[in-house]
Design a protein around this motif. Structure first.
Motif, mmCIF file in Angstrom:
data_model
loop_
_atom_site.group_PDB
_atom_site.id
_atom_site.type_symbol
_atom_site.label_atom_id
_atom_site.label_comp_id
_atom_site.label_asym_id
_atom_site.label_seq_id
_atom_site.Cartn_x
_atom_site.Cartn_y
_atom_site.Cartn_z
ATOM 1 N N VAL A 7 -5.862 -32.273 -15.040
ATOM 2 C CA VAL A 7 -5.175 -31.499 -14.167
ATOM 3 C C VAL A 7 -4.676 -32.395 -13.261
ATOM 4 O O VAL A 7 -4.981 -33.257 -12.679
ATOM 5 N N VAL A 59 -4.865 -24.566 -11.688
ATOM 6 C CA VAL A 59 -5.019 -23.995 -13.242
ATOM 7 C C VAL A 59 -6.011 -23.004 -12.867
ATOM 8 O O VAL A 59 -6.999 -22.832 -12.297
ATOM 9 N N CYS A 60 -5.687 -21.720 -13.664
ATOM 10 C CA CYS A 60 -6.680 -20.952 -14.021
ATOM 11 C C CYS A 60 -7.065 -20.525 -15.221
ATOM 12 O O CYS A 60 -6.520 -21.164 -16.252
ATOM 13 N N VAL A 61 -8.554 -20.677 -15.262
ATOM 14 C CA VAL A 61 -9.230 -20.532 -16.509
ATOM 15 C C VAL A 61 -9.756 -19.184 -16.932
ATOM 16 O O VAL A 61 -10.246 -18.595 -16.298
ATOM 17 N N LEU A 121 -16.444 -25.942 -15.499
ATOM 18 C CA LEU A 121 -16.209 -26.194 -14.155
ATOM 19 C C LEU A 121 -17.473 -26.985 -13.250
ATOM 20 O O LEU A 121 -17.060 -27.946 -12.709
ATOM 21 N N LEU A 175 -12.725 -26.172 -6.589
ATOM 22 C CA LEU A 175 -13.023 -25.670 -8.033
ATOM 23 C C LEU A 175 -13.585 -23.929 -7.243
ATOM 24 O O LEU A 175 -14.540 -23.798 -6.408
ATOM 25 N N THR A 192 -4.954 -28.901 -4.966
ATOM 26 C CA THR A 192 -5.201 -28.840 -6.386
ATOM 27 C C THR A 192 -6.466 -27.977 -6.599
ATOM 28 O O THR A 192 -7.381 -28.136 -5.905
ATOM 29 N N ILE A 202 -8.838 -25.411 -9.667
ATOM 30 C CA ILE A 202 -9.237 -24.931 -10.865
ATOM 31 C C ILE A 202 -10.027 -23.429 -10.585
ATOM 32 O O ILE A 202 -10.866 -23.789 -9.896
#
Ligand code: ADP
Ligand code: MG
Length: 247
Positions: A31, A37-39, A51, A166, A195, A197
């Protein structure tokens, strides 16, 4: 996307087992700083475990997790110090029930970061304002809606001034009418350059906010790409099947 030296998170050849259950299979994942960023992926595919490996809440059996250049899997790594750079928001808000919203945000600032009380409160107040809760500083979690509690949890994480946030299904425990207020706080955070996730089932959020969407299945990253590409024109049959079920 290739791993570059500007990556904030660099995960390589990550393997995680729970007993015989091989939950993460040779994951390579990075990243960039400022990236969102999508998971996505089916239940049990390893999204939460991935994660949790980013801040080493789960220790992988092999592979490396580097955050801001530091290898968290190195046994000499000061994991508590590294974790202070990483905010995490869970599906269940995990607030301290016997502390006000302000104290929930201020507590770690005094106990962990050794800020003076007044300084900690100022930081906590600023972050509660940031998530739209300036009028709830003294409220206890039980007096707040789920959406407000989750925003306190976000403010608490932000109070530590993390480099990385996160989110593990942050809106999944919320009544539908409360999802929007949490997503809009997250959207603003993304716009500010955080940033992030985000493990989520909110496909519309992923489409609008993510720079990249990662689809996981059975412990592997099946494919990843720009949201328009991955969500509108997935290359892999498994991704198509999943999206057909959730859209
Ligand atoms: P997801 O978040 O995509 O639903 P998880 O990462 O929670 O998936 O789980 C991946 C797999 O790991 C599942 O088979 C799950 O049962 C297993 N698992 C997750 N956490 C644990 C744990 N603490 N102990 C044992 N098995 C676990
Ligand atoms: Mg999960």
């Amino acid at each position: 996307m290739s791993v570059s030296s500007s990556a904030l998170v660099e995960i390589s050849k990550l393997n995680k087992y729970f007993g015989d259950n091989h939950v993460l299979r040779d994951i390579d994942f990075s990243v960039a700083s400022g990236e969102v960023v999508c998971v996505i992926g089916p239940s049990g595919s390893g999204k939460s475990t991935l994660l949790r490996c980013v801040n080493l809440l789960e220790r992988p059996q092999s592979g490396h997790v580097r955050v801001a250049g530091e290898d968290l899997t190195d046994l000499d790594c000061d994991i508590d110090a590294a974790r202070r750079q990483i905010g995490m928001v869970f599906q269940q808000f995990n607030l301290f029930p016997h502390h006000s919203a302000l104290d929930n945000c201020a507590l770690a600032l005094t106990t962990v970061l050794k800020h003076k009380r007044a300084e900690a409160e100022a930081i906590a107040r600023a972050n509660l304002e940031r998530v739209g809760l300036a009028d709830k500083l003294d409220a206890y979690p039980a007096r707040l809606s789920g959406g407000q509690q989750q925003r306190v949890a976000i403010a608490r994480a932000l109070s530590m001034d993390p480099q990385l946030m996160l989110f593990d299904e942050p809106t999944s425990a919320l009544d539908p009418e409360l999802v929007g207020e949490v997503l809009s706080v997250m959207r603003r955070l993304a716009d500010e350059g955080m940033t992030m996730i985000v493990v989520t089932h909110e496909i519309a959020f992923a489409r609008e906010v993510a720079d990249r969407v990662v689809f996981m299945d059975a412990g592997a990253i099946v494919e990843q790409g720009r949201p328009d590409q991955l969500l509108e024109a997935p290359r892999e049959q498994r991704t198509r099947d999943f999206l057909e079920r959730v859209l």
